[in-house]
Design a protein around this motif. Structure first.
Motif, PDB file in Angstrom:
ATOM      1  N   TYR A 106       0.833  -1.209   0.000  1.00  0.00           N
ATOM      2  CA  TYR A 106       0.000   0.000   0.000  1.00  0.00           C
ATOM      3  C   TYR A 106       0.868   1.260   0.000  1.00  0.00           C
ATOM      4  CZ  TYR A 106      -2.815   3.833   1.747  1.00  0.00           C
ATOM      5  OH  TYR A 106      -3.399   5.064   1.913  1.00  0.00           O
ATOM      6  N   VAL A 107       1.851   1.308   0.872  1.00  0.00           N
ATOM      7  CA  VAL A 107       2.727   2.482   0.961  1.00  0.00           C
ATOM      8  C   VAL A 107       3.477   2.683  -0.362  1.00  0.00           C
ATOM      9  CG1 VAL A 107       4.778   3.430   2.110  1.00  0.00           C
ATOM     10  CG2 VAL A 107       2.930   2.427   3.471  1.00  0.00           C
ATOM     11  N   VAL A 108       3.958   1.610  -0.946  1.00  0.00           N
ATOM     12  CA  VAL A 108       4.652   1.705  -2.236  1.00  0.00           C
ATOM     13  C   VAL A 108       3.698   2.230  -3.309  1.00  0.00           C
ATOM     14  CG1 VAL A 108       5.729   0.332  -4.082  1.00  0.00           C
ATOM     15  CG2 VAL A 108       6.396  -0.039  -1.695  1.00  0.00           C
ATOM     16  N   ALA A 109       2.494   1.681  -3.372  1.00  0.00           N
ATOM     17  CA  ALA A 109       1.501   2.134  -4.363  1.00  0.00           C
ATOM     18  C   ALA A 109       1.173   3.607  -4.168  1.00  0.00           C
ATOM     19  CB  ALA A 109       0.231   1.297  -4.263  1.00  0.00           C
ATOM     20  N   LEU A 110       1.013   4.014  -2.916  1.00  0.00           N
ATOM     21  CA  LEU A 110       0.691   5.404  -2.610  1.00  0.00           C
ATOM     22  C   LEU A 110       1.824   6.347  -3.038  1.00  0.00           C
ATOM     23  CD1 LEU A 110      -1.351   7.328  -1.231  1.00  0.00           C
ATOM     24  CD2 LEU A 110      -0.076   6.933   0.898  1.00  0.00           C
ATOM     25  N   LEU A 111       3.049   5.996  -2.710  1.00  0.00           N
ATOM     26  CA  LEU A 111       4.194   6.835  -3.083  1.00  0.00           C
ATOM     27  C   LEU A 111       4.389   6.893  -4.593  1.00  0.00           C
ATOM     28  CD1 LEU A 111       6.702   5.828  -0.259  1.00  0.00           C
ATOM     29  CD2 LEU A 111       5.392   7.967  -0.467  1.00  0.00           C
ATOM     30  N   LEU A 112       4.228   5.757  -5.258  1.00  0.00           N
ATOM     31  CA  LEU A 112       4.348   5.754  -6.719  1.00  0.00           C
ATOM     32  C   LEU A 112       3.225   6.562  -7.367  1.00  0.00           C
ATOM     33  CD1 LEU A 112       5.313   2.003  -7.271  1.00  0.00           C
ATOM     34  CD2 LEU A 112       6.790   3.996  -7.680  1.00  0.00           C
ATOM     35  N   GLY A 113       2.021   6.464  -6.799  1.00  0.00           N
ATOM     36  CA  GLY A 113       0.895   7.253  -7.303  1.00  0.00           C
ATOM     37  C   GLY A 113       1.130   8.744  -7.123  1.00  0.00           C
ATOM     38  N   ALA A 114       1.697   9.117  -5.987  1.00  0.00           N
ATOM     39  CA  ALA A 114       2.014  10.526  -5.739  1.00  0.00           C
ATOM     40  C   ALA A 114       3.093  11.007  -6.716  1.00  0.00           C
ATOM     41  CB  ALA A 114       2.466  10.723  -4.296  1.00  0.00           C
ATOM     42  N   ALA A 115       4.096  10.171  -6.964  1.00  0.00           N
ATOM     43  CA  ALA A 115       5.157  10.534  -7.919  1.00  0.00           C
ATOM     44  C   ALA A 115       4.582  10.694  -9.319  1.00  0.00           C
ATOM     45  CB  ALA A 115       6.261   9.473  -7.910  1.00  0.00           C
ATOM     46  N   ALA A 116       3.701   9.784  -9.723  1.00  0.00           N
ATOM     47  CA  ALA A 116       3.070   9.879 -11.046  1.00  0.00           C
ATOM     48  C   ALA A 116       2.238  11.147 -11.160  1.00  0.00           C
ATOM     49  CB  ALA A 116       2.197   8.643 -11.303  1.00  0.00           C
ATOM     50  N   THR A 117       1.488  11.443 -10.105  1.00  0.00           N
ATOM     51  CA  THR A 117       0.666  12.649 -10.101  1.00  0.00           C
ATOM     52  C   THR A 117       1.532  13.892 -10.249  1.00  0.00           C
ATOM     53  OG1 THR A 117      -0.992  11.556  -8.713  1.00  0.00           O
ATOM     54  CG2 THR A 117      -1.029  13.968  -8.760  1.00  0.00           C
ATOM     55  N   ALA A 118       2.606  13.950  -9.488  1.00  0.00           N
ATOM     56  CA  ALA A 118       3.509  15.106  -9.556  1.00  0.00           C
ATOM     57  C   ALA A 118       4.053  15.293 -10.971  1.00  0.00           C
ATOM     58  CB  ALA A 118       4.652  14.938  -8.563  1.00  0.00           C
ATOM     59  N   LEU A 119       4.488  14.217 -11.592  1.00  0.00           N
ATOM     60  CA  LEU A 119       5.083  14.320 -12.924  1.00  0.00           C
ATOM     61  C   LEU A 119       4.057  14.652 -14.002  1.00  0.00           C
ATOM     62  CD1 LEU A 119       7.642  11.420 -12.662  1.00  0.00           C
ATOM     63  CD2 LEU A 119       8.182  13.841 -13.008  1.00  0.00           C
ATOM     64  N   LEU A 120       2.848  14.126 -13.869  1.00  0.00           N
ATOM     65  CA  LEU A 120       1.834  14.397 -14.889  1.00  0.00           C
ATOM     66  C   LEU A 120       1.220  15.791 -14.749  1.00  0.00           C
ATOM     67  CD1 LEU A 120       0.249  10.853 -15.120  1.00  0.00           C
ATOM     68  CD2 LEU A 120       1.670  11.982 -16.829  1.00  0.00           C
ATOM     69  N   ILE A 121       1.368  16.380 -13.583  1.00  0.00           N
ATOM     70  CA  ILE A 121       0.915  17.754 -13.383  1.00  0.00           C
ATOM     71  C   ILE A 121       2.060  18.744 -13.625  1.00  0.00           C
ATOM     72  CG2 ILE A 121       0.026  19.382 -11.643  1.00  0.00           C
ATOM     73  CD1 ILE A 121      -1.598  17.061 -10.486  1.00  0.00           C
ATOM     74  N   LEU A 135       4.056   8.333 -16.659  1.00  0.00           N
ATOM     75  CA  LEU A 135       3.373   7.105 -17.066  1.00  0.00           C
ATOM     76  C   LEU A 135       4.081   5.872 -16.511  1.00  0.00           C
ATOM     77  CD1 LEU A 135       2.463   7.975 -20.769  1.00  0.00           C
ATOM     78  CD2 LEU A 135       0.890   7.763 -18.828  1.00  0.00           C
ATOM     79  N   GLY A 136       5.400   5.928 -16.444  1.00  0.00           N
ATOM     80  CA  GLY A 136       6.154   4.820 -15.843  1.00  0.00           C
ATOM     81  C   GLY A 136       5.777   4.633 -14.381  1.00  0.00           C
ATOM     82  N   PHE A 137       5.744   5.737 -13.618  1.00  0.00           N
ATOM     83  CA  PHE A 137       5.338   5.651 -12.215  1.00  0.00           C
ATOM     84  C   PHE A 137       3.876   5.234 -12.096  1.00  0.00           C
ATOM     85  CE2 PHE A 137       9.072   8.370 -11.271  1.00  0.00           C
ATOM     86  CZ  PHE A 137       9.639   7.583 -10.285  1.00  0.00           C
ATOM     87  N   LEU A 138       3.042   5.677 -13.025  1.00  0.00           N
ATOM     88  CA  LEU A 138       1.627   5.299 -12.990  1.00  0.00           C
ATOM     89  C   LEU A 138       1.456   3.796 -13.173  1.00  0.00           C
ATOM     90  CD1 LEU A 138      -1.382   5.888 -12.854  1.00  0.00           C
ATOM     91  CD2 LEU A 138      -1.294   6.571 -15.270  1.00  0.00           C
ATOM     92  N   VAL A 139       2.153   3.205 -14.129  1.00  0.00           N
ATOM     93  CA  VAL A 139       2.007   1.764 -14.341  1.00  0.00           C
ATOM     94  C   VAL A 139       2.512   0.998 -13.116  1.00  0.00           C
ATOM     95  CG1 VAL A 139       4.184   1.206 -15.548  1.00  0.00           C
ATOM     96  CG2 VAL A 139       2.138  -0.061 -16.090  1.00  0.00           C
ATOM     97  N   LEU A 140       3.563   1.495 -12.475  1.00  0.00           N
ATOM     98  CA  LEU A 140       4.056   0.834 -11.263  1.00  0.00           C
ATOM     99  C   LEU A 140       3.067   0.977 -10.111  1.00  0.00           C
ATOM    100  CD1 LEU A 140       7.825   1.870 -11.450  1.00  0.00           C
ATOM    101  CD2 LEU A 140       6.825  -0.390 -11.956  1.00  0.00           C
ATOM    102  N   SER A 141       2.470   2.150  -9.986  1.00  0.00           N
ATOM    103  CA  SER A 141       1.462   2.362  -8.950  1.00  0.00           C
ATOM    104  C   SER A 141       0.226   1.492  -9.190  1.00  0.00           C
ATOM    105  CB  SER A 141       1.059   3.834  -8.877  1.00  0.00           C
ATOM    106  OG  SER A 141       0.117   4.043  -7.858  1.00  0.00           O
ATOM    107  N   LEU A 142      -0.184   1.409 -10.444  1.00  0.00           N
ATOM    108  CA  LEU A 142      -1.309   0.525 -10.785  1.00  0.00           C
ATOM    109  C   LEU A 142      -0.971  -0.923 -10.435  1.00  0.00           C
ATOM    110  CD1 LEU A 142      -2.380   2.017 -14.215  1.00  0.00           C
ATOM    111  CD2 LEU A 142      -3.855   1.762 -12.210  1.00  0.00           C
ATOM    112  N   GLY A 143       0.254  -1.314 -10.746  1.00  0.00           N
ATOM    113  CA  GLY A 143       0.678  -2.680 -10.430  1.00  0.00           C
ATOM    114  C   GLY A 143       0.657  -2.943  -8.937  1.00  0.00           C
ATOM    115  N   ALA A 144       1.196  -2.009  -8.169  1.00  0.00           N
ATOM    116  CA  ALA A 144       1.200  -2.188  -6.714  1.00  0.00           C
ATOM    117  C   ALA A 144      -0.223  -2.195  -6.161  1.00  0.00           C
ATOM    118  CB  ALA A 144       2.032  -1.085  -6.053  1.00  0.00           C
ATOM    119  N   SER A 145      -1.085  -1.356  -6.716  1.00  0.00           N
ATOM    120  CA  SER A 145      -2.495  -1.328  -6.282  1.00  0.00           C
ATOM    121  C   SER A 145      -3.181  -2.645  -6.603  1.00  0.00           C
ATOM    122  CB  SER A 145      -3.233  -0.174  -6.956  1.00  0.00           C
ATOM    123  OG  SER A 145      -2.647   1.055  -6.608  1.00  0.00           O
TER     124      SER A 145
END
Length: 175
Positions: A55-70, A100-110
């Motif tokens: 969960y923590v990994v998915a959350l951090l990767l999701g936050a990283a993806a959000t930061a980069l896409l914004i 997108l790379g961080f997003l796919v990793l976050s999706l995977g962890a989720s």
């Protein structure tokens, strides 16, 4: 036929990139919202240590993806009217690919987290690997194969540049 100036081309490229990012931004924002809310559900305290780590990994990767896409929006605002459009387009391309790379990793962890709760770890790992592979194929492998084959497209000259008559003839690709 109207010929684009280099500045017009960069402006068009940046606009096209922003349209592409809008698609990913919606998905990453929903994913991050889901992950943020998940910690406040009644069953969350019952998850295992493995699930908590995922969960923590998915959350951090999701936050990283959000930061980069914004990131293209504040980047644009900070370099606005500084004659850095070419740099903006290049940076936006990298922000998007990395996001997108961080997003796919976050999706995977989720997926791993949810499937582990629903099916158990062994099945969760296999299904998550398949899901991540699916995303990687469609988001990265297919475009790269198309890019490689596109270099040999009949409308291309031997040097890989569009033949005259094409709207982008003689213009370097700014992406």
């Amino acid at each position: 036929m109207t010929v684009e100036t280099p500045h017009q081309r960069l402006t068009r490229n940046y606009g096209e990139m922003l349209q592409e990012i809008r698609v990913a931004q919606t998905g990453v924002q929903f994913l991050l919202a889901f992950l943020l809310a998940l910690a406040f559900t009644p069953r969350f305290p019952e998850i295992t240590e493995f699930q908590r780590t995922v969960y923590v990994v998915a959350l951090l990767l999701g936050a990283a993806a959000t930061a980069l896409l914004i990131a293209p929006a504040p980047f644009h605002r900070l370099v606005f009217r500084r004659r850095l459009k070419s740099h903006l387009v290049t940076a936006t391309g990298w922000f998007t690919l990395c996001g997108l790379g961080f997003l796919v990793l976050s999706l995977g962890a989720s997926m791993l987290l949810i499937l582990d709760v629903v099916l158990g770890t062994r099945q969760a790992v296999w299904l998550t690997m398949g899901t991540v592979t699916w995303f990687l194929v469609w988001w990265f492998v297919v475009p790269m194969v198309s890019r490689r084959h596109g270099r040999r497209h009949p409308s291309q000259s031997p040097a890989g540049r569009p033949q005259s008559g094409h709207p982008d003839a003689g213009q370097p690709d700014a992406r």
